[in-house]
Design a protein around this motif. Structure first.
Motif, PDB file in Angstrom:
ATOM      1  N   MET A 142       0.832  -1.212   0.000  1.00  0.00           N
ATOM      2  CA  MET A 142       0.000   0.000   0.000  1.00  0.00           C
ATOM      3  C   MET A 142       0.864   1.259   0.000  1.00  0.00           C
ATOM      4  O   MET A 142       0.562   2.226  -0.704  1.00  0.00           O
ATOM      5  CB  MET A 142      -0.934  -0.007   1.213  1.00  0.00           C
ATOM      6  CG  MET A 142      -2.030  -1.063   1.133  1.00  0.00           C
ATOM      7  SD  MET A 142      -3.001  -1.184   2.644  1.00  0.00           S
ATOM      8  CE  MET A 142      -3.881   0.372   2.589  1.00  0.00           C
ATOM      9  N   ILE A 143       1.937   1.236   0.755  1.00  0.00           N
ATOM     10  CA  ILE A 143       2.850   2.381   0.782  1.00  0.00           C
ATOM     11  C   ILE A 143       3.501   2.554  -0.583  1.00  0.00           C
ATOM     12  O   ILE A 143       3.554   3.659  -1.132  1.00  0.00           O
ATOM     13  CB  ILE A 143       3.912   2.208   1.894  1.00  0.00           C
ATOM     14  CG1 ILE A 143       3.252   2.306   3.271  1.00  0.00           C
ATOM     15  CG2 ILE A 143       5.033   3.225   1.742  1.00  0.00           C
ATOM     16  CD1 ILE A 143       4.132   1.825   4.417  1.00  0.00           C
ATOM     17  N   ALA A 144       3.986   1.434  -1.166  1.00  0.00           N
ATOM     18  CA  ALA A 144       4.651   1.491  -2.470  1.00  0.00           C
ATOM     19  C   ALA A 144       3.713   2.000  -3.564  1.00  0.00           C
ATOM     20  O   ALA A 144       4.140   2.728  -4.460  1.00  0.00           O
ATOM     21  CB  ALA A 144       5.193   0.110  -2.838  1.00  0.00           C
ATOM     22  N   ARG A 145       2.441   1.644  -3.487  1.00  0.00           N
ATOM     23  CA  ARG A 145       1.466   2.094  -4.493  1.00  0.00           C
ATOM     24  C   ARG A 145       1.006   3.524  -4.252  1.00  0.00           C
ATOM     25  O   ARG A 145       0.336   4.107  -5.092  1.00  0.00           O
ATOM     26  CB  ARG A 145       0.234   1.173  -4.471  1.00  0.00           C
ATOM     27  CG  ARG A 145       0.468  -0.211  -5.012  1.00  0.00           C
ATOM     28  CD  ARG A 145      -0.845  -0.977  -5.207  1.00  0.00           C
ATOM     29  NE  ARG A 145      -1.696  -0.964  -4.028  1.00  0.00           N
ATOM     30  CZ  ARG A 145      -2.058  -2.051  -3.329  1.00  0.00           C
ATOM     31  NH1 ARG A 145      -1.622  -3.236  -3.692  1.00  0.00           N
ATOM     32  NH2 ARG A 145      -2.853  -1.944  -2.292  1.00  0.00           N
ATOM     33  N   GLU A 150       1.776  10.304   0.675  1.00  0.00           N
ATOM     34  CA  GLU A 150       3.225  10.356   0.863  1.00  0.00           C
ATOM     35  C   GLU A 150       3.567  10.070   2.322  1.00  0.00           C
ATOM     36  O   GLU A 150       3.046  10.695   3.236  1.00  0.00           O
ATOM     37  CB  GLU A 150       3.756  11.740   0.473  1.00  0.00           C
ATOM     38  CG  GLU A 150       5.263  11.829   0.571  1.00  0.00           C
ATOM     39  CD  GLU A 150       5.780  13.213   0.210  1.00  0.00           C
ATOM     40  OE1 GLU A 150       6.965  13.470   0.475  1.00  0.00           O
ATOM     41  OE2 GLU A 150       5.004  14.034  -0.317  1.00  0.00           O
ATOM     42  N   LEU A 151       4.426   9.118   2.508  1.00  0.00           N
ATOM     43  CA  LEU A 151       4.845   8.731   3.848  1.00  0.00           C
ATOM     44  C   LEU A 151       5.912   9.709   4.335  1.00  0.00           C
ATOM     45  O   LEU A 151       6.937   9.904   3.682  1.00  0.00           O
ATOM     46  CB  LEU A 151       5.401   7.304   3.825  1.00  0.00           C
ATOM     47  CG  LEU A 151       5.698   6.649   5.142  1.00  0.00           C
ATOM     48  CD1 LEU A 151       4.411   6.425   5.929  1.00  0.00           C
ATOM     49  CD2 LEU A 151       6.376   5.304   4.909  1.00  0.00           C
ATOM     50  N   PHE A 152       5.659  10.376   5.442  1.00  0.00           N
ATOM     51  CA  PHE A 152       6.655  11.316   5.963  1.00  0.00           C
ATOM     52  C   PHE A 152       7.059  10.986   7.394  1.00  0.00           C
ATOM     53  O   PHE A 152       7.996  11.552   7.917  1.00  0.00           O
ATOM     54  CB  PHE A 152       6.152  12.768   5.866  1.00  0.00           C
ATOM     55  CG  PHE A 152       4.950  13.057   6.715  1.00  0.00           C
ATOM     56  CD1 PHE A 152       5.094  13.527   8.014  1.00  0.00           C
ATOM     57  CD2 PHE A 152       3.671  12.855   6.210  1.00  0.00           C
ATOM     58  CE1 PHE A 152       3.980  13.783   8.794  1.00  0.00           C
ATOM     59  CE2 PHE A 152       2.564  13.123   6.985  1.00  0.00           C
ATOM     60  CZ  PHE A 152       2.714  13.578   8.284  1.00  0.00           C
TER      61      PHE A 152
END
Length: 192
Positions: A142-145, A150-152
């Motif tokens: 899910m993070i990669a897609r 945006e993961l911060f």
């Protein structure tokens, strides 16, 4: 190797039960033929508990296991502070090693294991089973897609109360053991 199967052994009958189960579930590639623990009665218990072949060898000294020319791969599941010595002995004896986490409690020992792997060309892997937990695999996808944006920042915890699960002879509570390396490494590994 016998009948196109790697001949396996497990050191440490506490946490080793998980590795025994895994080898038993993968009889296509492995034949579990040896157990090792300083208390041979614990090996006998696991032998019966998991209905292993009566011909399964039992060792009380890991050095004797290392000297067994029939063994191809060894799971090192002993207390953390034995991992380096036992892993290096197995690698030097020409065996592949799956070592329970943590690899070791000392950076110099970790470097010695890495050097031994380079020197012997044998496979060495640390058991980080949480990497393969379906929920964590899904979260990574899910993070990669970009499903969650945006993961911060990321936060993790590893809650484990050892008051009631000290292990045989309370090895988990031994002052030589580091709780962050022994358990918190799962959380750090998942963050990375």
């Amino acid at each position: 190797m016998k009948n196109n199967k790697l001949i396996a052994a497990v050191i440490g009958m506490g946490e080793g039960f998980r590795h025994i189960k895994a080898f038993k579930e993968n009889t296509t590639n492995y034949s579990l033929e040896a157990l090792c623990d300083i208390d041979p009665a614990r090996c006998e218990k696991r032998l019966k508990e998991y209905q292993l072949e009566p011909s399964t060898k039992i060792y009380s000294d890991f050095k004797e296991l290392a000297a067994d020319p029939e063994i191809d791969v060894v799971s090192v599941t002993s207390p953390d502070y034995f991992h380096a010595e036992q892993s290096i002995a197995m690698l030097e004896a020409g065996k592949h090693v799956l070592c329970e986490k943590p690899m070791t409690l000392d950076l110099n020992e970790a470097a010695a294991i890495a050097e031994c792997v380079r020197k012997t060309g044998k496979v060495f892997m640390i058991a980080h089973p949480t990497r393969y937990t379906p929920a964590f695999i899904l979260a990574k996808k899910m993070i990669a897609r970009g499903d969650i944006g945006e993961l911060f920042m990321a936060e993790t915890e590893y809650a484990h109360n050892y008051r009631h699960v000290g292990g045989k002879n309370n090895w988990r509570k031994d002052p030589r053991r580091d709780p962050l390396l022994g358990g918190g490494c799962h959380a750090v590994d998942l963050l990375r």
